[in-house]
Write an enzyme that holds these catalytic residues in place. Sequence first.
Site, PDB file in Angstrom:
ATOM      1  N   ARG A  25       0.791  -1.234   0.134  1.00  0.00           N
ATOM      2  CA  ARG A  25      -0.061   0.091  -0.175  1.00  0.00           C
ATOM      3  C   ARG A  25       0.792   1.141   0.333  1.00  0.00           C
ATOM      4  O   ARG A  25       1.873   1.328   0.821  1.00  0.00           O
ATOM      5  CB  ARG A  25      -0.900   0.083   1.214  1.00  0.00           C
ATOM      6  CG  ARG A  25      -1.761  -1.105   1.422  1.00  0.00           C
ATOM      7  CD  ARG A  25      -2.623  -1.239   2.460  1.00  0.00           C
ATOM      8  NE  ARG A  25      -3.493  -2.236   2.464  1.00  0.00           N
ATOM      9  CZ  ARG A  25      -4.309  -2.673   3.500  1.00  0.00           C
ATOM     10  NH1 ARG A  25      -4.651  -1.805   4.400  1.00  0.00           N
ATOM     11  NH2 ARG A  25      -4.973  -4.027   3.446  1.00  0.00           N
ATOM     12  N   SER A 116      -7.782  -1.605   1.041  1.00  0.00           N
ATOM     13  CA  SER A 116      -8.748  -1.843   2.025  1.00  0.00           C
ATOM     14  C   SER A 116      -9.431  -0.542   2.786  1.00  0.00           C
ATOM     15  O   SER A 116     -10.055   0.106   2.231  1.00  0.00           O
ATOM     16  CB  SER A 116      -8.046  -2.855   3.123  1.00  0.00           C
ATOM     17  OG  SER A 116      -8.979  -3.414   3.853  1.00  0.00           O
ATOM     18  N   HIS A 117      -9.071  -0.477   3.979  1.00  0.00           N
ATOM     19  CA  HIS A 117      -9.893   0.533   4.882  1.00  0.00           C
ATOM     20  C   HIS A 117      -9.098   1.861   4.648  1.00  0.00           C
ATOM     21  O   HIS A 117      -9.478   2.917   5.143  1.00  0.00           O
ATOM     22  CB  HIS A 117      -9.891   0.156   6.324  1.00  0.00           C
ATOM     23  CG  HIS A 117      -8.556   0.106   7.080  1.00  0.00           C
ATOM     24  ND1 HIS A 117      -7.708  -1.120   6.571  1.00  0.00           N
ATOM     25  CD2 HIS A 117      -7.750   0.736   7.462  1.00  0.00           C
ATOM     26  CE1 HIS A 117      -6.461  -1.133   7.156  1.00  0.00           C
ATOM     27  NE2 HIS A 117      -6.583   0.143   7.745  1.00  0.00           N
ATOM     28  N   ASP A 296     -15.844  -2.312   5.130  1.00  0.00           N
ATOM     29  CA  ASP A 296     -14.764  -1.428   4.802  1.00  0.00           C
ATOM     30  C   ASP A 296     -14.827  -1.236   3.469  1.00  0.00           C
ATOM     31  O   ASP A 296     -15.462  -1.737   2.580  1.00  0.00           O
ATOM     32  CB  ASP A 296     -13.416  -1.898   5.426  1.00  0.00           C
ATOM     33  CG  ASP A 296     -12.760  -2.986   4.782  1.00  0.00           C
ATOM     34  OD1 ASP A 296     -13.796  -3.968   4.434  1.00  0.00           O
ATOM     35  OD2 ASP A 296     -11.686  -3.123   5.106  1.00  0.00           O
ATOM     36  N   ASP A 298     -13.052  -2.871   0.936  1.00  0.00           N
ATOM     37  CA  ASP A 298     -12.958  -3.804   0.060  1.00  0.00           C
ATOM     38  C   ASP A 298     -13.970  -4.926   0.625  1.00  0.00           C
ATOM     39  O   ASP A 298     -13.623  -6.207   0.159  1.00  0.00           O
ATOM     40  CB  ASP A 298     -11.431  -4.226   0.022  1.00  0.00           C
ATOM     41  CG  ASP A 298     -10.952  -4.807   1.263  1.00  0.00           C
ATOM     42  OD1 ASP A 298     -11.321  -4.077   2.300  1.00  0.00           O
ATOM     43  OD2 ASP A 298      -9.987  -5.767   1.367  1.00  0.00           O
ATOM     44  N   ASP A 300     -13.847  -6.816   3.463  1.00  0.00           N
ATOM     45  CA  ASP A 300     -13.434  -7.951   4.640  1.00  0.00           C
ATOM     46  C   ASP A 300     -13.728  -7.419   5.806  1.00  0.00           C
ATOM     47  O   ASP A 300     -13.756  -8.295   6.681  1.00  0.00           O
ATOM     48  CB  ASP A 300     -12.283  -8.273   3.967  1.00  0.00           C
ATOM     49  CG  ASP A 300     -10.815  -7.320   4.179  1.00  0.00           C
ATOM     50  OD1 ASP A 300     -11.331  -6.309   4.457  1.00  0.00           O
ATOM     51  OD2 ASP A 300      -9.877  -7.382   4.031  1.00  0.00           O
ATOM     52  N   ARG A 301     -13.824  -6.103   6.345  1.00  0.00           N
ATOM     53  CA  ARG A 301     -14.146  -5.789   7.763  1.00  0.00           C
ATOM     54  C   ARG A 301     -15.395  -5.237   7.970  1.00  0.00           C
ATOM     55  O   ARG A 301     -16.098  -5.227   7.244  1.00  0.00           O
ATOM     56  CB  ARG A 301     -13.281  -4.464   8.007  1.00  0.00           C
ATOM     57  CG  ARG A 301     -11.889  -4.832   7.953  1.00  0.00           C
ATOM     58  CD  ARG A 301     -11.203  -3.360   8.390  1.00  0.00           C
ATOM     59  NE  ARG A 301      -9.900  -3.426   8.535  1.00  0.00           N
ATOM     60  CZ  ARG A 301      -8.843  -2.850   9.009  1.00  0.00           C
ATOM     61  NH1 ARG A 301      -9.259  -1.779   9.880  1.00  0.00           N
ATOM     62  NH2 ARG A 301      -7.504  -3.105   9.085  1.00  0.00           N
ATOM     63  N   GLU A 384     -10.028 -11.090  14.448  1.00  0.00           N
ATOM     64  CA  GLU A 384      -9.064  -9.818  14.745  1.00  0.00           C
ATOM     65  C   GLU A 384      -9.940  -8.865  15.516  1.00  0.00           C
ATOM     66  O   GLU A 384     -10.952  -8.435  14.979  1.00  0.00           O
ATOM     67  CB  GLU A 384      -8.433  -9.607  13.607  1.00  0.00           C
ATOM     68  CG  GLU A 384      -7.432 -10.595  12.880  1.00  0.00           C
ATOM     69  CD  GLU A 384      -6.371  -9.846  11.850  1.00  0.00           C
ATOM     70  OE1 GLU A 384      -5.383  -9.732  12.391  1.00  0.00           O
ATOM     71  OE2 GLU A 384      -6.908  -9.676  10.660  1.00  0.00           O
ATOM     72  N   SER A 386      -9.232  -5.980  14.810  1.00  0.00           N
ATOM     73  CA  SER A 386      -9.560  -4.854  13.961  1.00  0.00           C
ATOM     74  C   SER A 386     -10.588  -4.905  12.996  1.00  0.00           C
ATOM     75  O   SER A 386     -10.549  -4.795  11.842  1.00  0.00           O
ATOM     76  CB  SER A 386      -8.177  -4.628  13.157  1.00  0.00           C
ATOM     77  OG  SER A 386      -8.057  -5.775  12.432  1.00  0.00           O
ATOM     78  N   LYS A 397     -11.053 -12.534   5.589  1.00  0.00           N
ATOM     79  CA  LYS A 397     -12.131 -12.109   6.680  1.00  0.00           C
ATOM     80  C   LYS A 397     -13.419 -11.739   5.629  1.00  0.00           C
ATOM     81  O   LYS A 397     -13.207 -11.316   4.539  1.00  0.00           O
ATOM     82  CB  LYS A 397     -11.557 -10.940   7.423  1.00  0.00           C
ATOM     83  CG  LYS A 397     -10.926  -9.868   6.846  1.00  0.00           C
ATOM     84  CD  LYS A 397     -10.200  -8.989   8.278  1.00  0.00           C
ATOM     85  CE  LYS A 397      -9.709  -7.609   7.668  1.00  0.00           C
ATOM     86  NZ  LYS A 397      -8.392  -7.788   7.407  1.00  0.00           N
TER      87      LYS A 397
HETATM   88  C1  VG1 Z   1      -4.221  -3.794  10.040  1.00  0.00           C
HETATM   89  C2  VG1 Z   1      -4.987  -4.844  11.321  1.00  0.00           C
HETATM   90  C3  VG1 Z   1      -4.803  -6.233  10.921  1.00  0.00           C
HETATM   91  C4  VG1 Z   1      -5.491  -6.539   9.692  1.00  0.00           C
HETATM   92  C5  VG1 Z   1      -4.897  -5.661   8.624  1.00  0.00           C
HETATM   93  C6  VG1 Z   1      -5.527  -5.853   7.089  1.00  0.00           C
HETATM   94  O1  VG1 Z   1      -3.002  -4.279  10.146  1.00  0.00           O
HETATM   95  O2  VG1 Z   1      -4.325  -4.484  12.540  1.00  0.00           O
HETATM   96  O3  VG1 Z   1      -5.417  -6.652  11.952  1.00  0.00           O
HETATM   97  O4  VG1 Z   1      -5.292  -7.829   9.384  1.00  0.00           O
HETATM   98  O5  VG1 Z   1      -5.068  -4.317   8.910  1.00  0.00           O
HETATM   99  O6  VG1 Z   1      -6.978  -5.340   7.206  1.00  0.00           O
HETATM  100  P1  VG1 Z   1      -1.645  -3.280  10.684  1.00  0.00           P
HETATM  101  O7  VG1 Z   1      -0.428  -3.978  10.392  1.00  0.00           O
HETATM  102  O8  VG1 Z   1      -1.888  -1.925  10.108  1.00  0.00           O
HETATM  103  O9  VG1 Z   1      -1.901  -3.362  12.104  1.00  0.00           O
HETATM  104  V1  VG1 Z   1      -7.594  -4.897   5.975  1.00  0.00           V
HETATM  105  O10 VG1 Z   1      -9.167  -4.703   5.961  1.00  0.00           O
HETATM  106  O11 VG1 Z   1      -6.821  -3.203   5.898  1.00  0.00           O
HETATM  107  O12 VG1 Z   1      -7.188  -5.831   4.493  1.00  0.00           O
HETATM  108 CO    CO Z   2     -10.311  -4.645   4.266  1.00  0.00          CO
END
Ligand code: VG1
Ligand code: CO
Length: 580
Positions: A25, A116-117, A296, A298, A300-301, A384, A386, A397
């Site tokens: 990213r 993603s988010h 979110d 994409d 998955d959240r 998770e 998150s 997810k």
């Molecule tokens: C974050 C979250 C993690 C999750 C990842 C991808 O990672 O803490 O639990 O799996 O995002 O989610 P990090 O390394 O920033 O803490 V998503 O929906 O952005 O694919």
């Molecule tokens: Co996501």
Amino acid sequence: MVGYVVKSVATAPIDGQKTGTSGLRKKTAVFSSPNYLANWVQSLFYSLDGLAGATIALGGDGRYFSKEAIQIIARLAAGNGVAKLVVGQKGIMCTPAMSCVIRESKLYGGIILTASHNPGGPDEDFGIKYNTGNGGPAPESVTDAIFAHTKSISELKFAFAEDGSEDPFASADISKLGSTTFTTAGGSFEIEVISPTEQYVAMLKGMFDFTSMKALLAREDFKMLFDGMSGVTGPYARRLFVEELGAPESSLMRCEPLPDFGKGHPDPNLTYAAELVKHMDPKQNSDAPDFGAASDGDGDRNMILGKGFFVTPNDSVAVIAAEATSAIPYFQKHGLKGVARSMPTAGAIDKVAAKLGLECFVTPTGWKFFGNLMDAGRVQICGEESFGTGADHVREKDGLFAVLSWLQILAYKNADSSKPLVSVEAIVKEFWSTYGRNFFSRYDYEGVESDAANKMMAHLEKIQEDMNASKDPSGLMTLGGFATKVKLAENFTYKDPVDGSVASKQGILFVFEEDSRIIFRLSGTGSAGATIRMYIEKYEPDATQTDKDAQVALKPLIDLALEVSQLKEFTGRNEPTVIT
Ligand code: VG1
Ligand code: CO
């Protein structure tokens, strides 16, 4: 049929193309700079064995720069011998649907275009991620190989139109379903545009009892509101909740996908989904719905809300696990043998596992660590903190799976429509009275200067090492001169029980005598600077004490964490950017 030719184009390595927690990213401007995306994709193709003749899926959350990215990837795919690209219509495919398509159609793998988010747009983020044939994010063995190639890359194998123009596949209209085949000397390349919803919706329909959920939504005293956050799930939500389950169109908000997410931050939490939270609050809305959910960018959240009530992701996955084999057809049929959570995730699900006699695994942060456990049949539900919840129907997810699980549990608890509604809040409180409550909060400090964040982590690592070096015979340690006794201080290391691979330095944690925890780690999904995540957890077994506000219950631990880490001193930050 239109022809194309493959030519080699010179390139040179670009720094910093290391895959993070979930894909690569960066700012859109970085991704769209010359050869940035192409170098990574070519490195990916170099890292994959047996690519010749393979079929690969491609899609994403439709964010800004997706169209250009699809064109570049198609040209490289053809150039590297990929036989067929299966593309979601208009380039759209939510992350769990991509996992479903790869698995069900037995594809070689898939490329997901999303950050993603993270926000999208010309000044925000773009991202790319590769999923393997099991439908899950590539393991570190693959992402390490990609990174190694990005450091030595010198050529790109690109397809060109026979007349020399740049886009040989311009005639494949990705806004329309259908297939187009292109030819070259000794080979061909096909682009098939598929529905982003069809396979995935059919799979979900096979997992849940839509009849009972439809009856729930038909009740006079039950209303739901789903917030798509202008991300990719809007069309899926309309299909599932409105067309299949009969909810009114007013049950949807922000369900038109936008390339910049309406300039919002498509992250379903109390801060960024504030509008939904407001709608759900009976103090601010006299007609507040009974069930609220968001997903979110994409898809998955997920976030789950009751009327004026927030369900933490830790509790959400634990409730789903506790109710799975009684309420949800998929688990009634397939059974539930084990569960898993990431290390910083609160241990509510561990309590469920202990009671139900399930295996319970604790993995590093990032969904890729659940894949082996699910493939081996040892874990069926995982989550998770998150806002990630999922099961073994896919290897990502799955936000909509979580929302449907909650609707199914609500339908099950409310099977008798002559009785008053059993609310989301009542279900969670009943859970707390059975299992106790794991109070949890995460403080995020975004955009911290990398050097300061690294120094703080080094400081914490030193404390942790000193503590272990000076362990007294009781096994208890004193945290940085504070009175609180610590029973475990470590920099989390995970050994995959299936393939034996080891992931080290996954977060510094201190566990106290009564199982409270403070944890620090640096985010691996940011695109600039560093994000510090501080996780605080306290277990409360006493059912009379579970009703407190989490911030109040956790205050002493939060203060302690800030003092021990010297976070303010290192970073100059007095307040976190986001609290979840
Ligand atoms: C974050 C979250 C993690 C999750 C990842 C991808 O990672 O803490 O639990 O799996 O995002 O989610 P990090 O390394 O920033 O803490 V998503 O929906 O952005 O694919
Ligand atoms: Co996501």
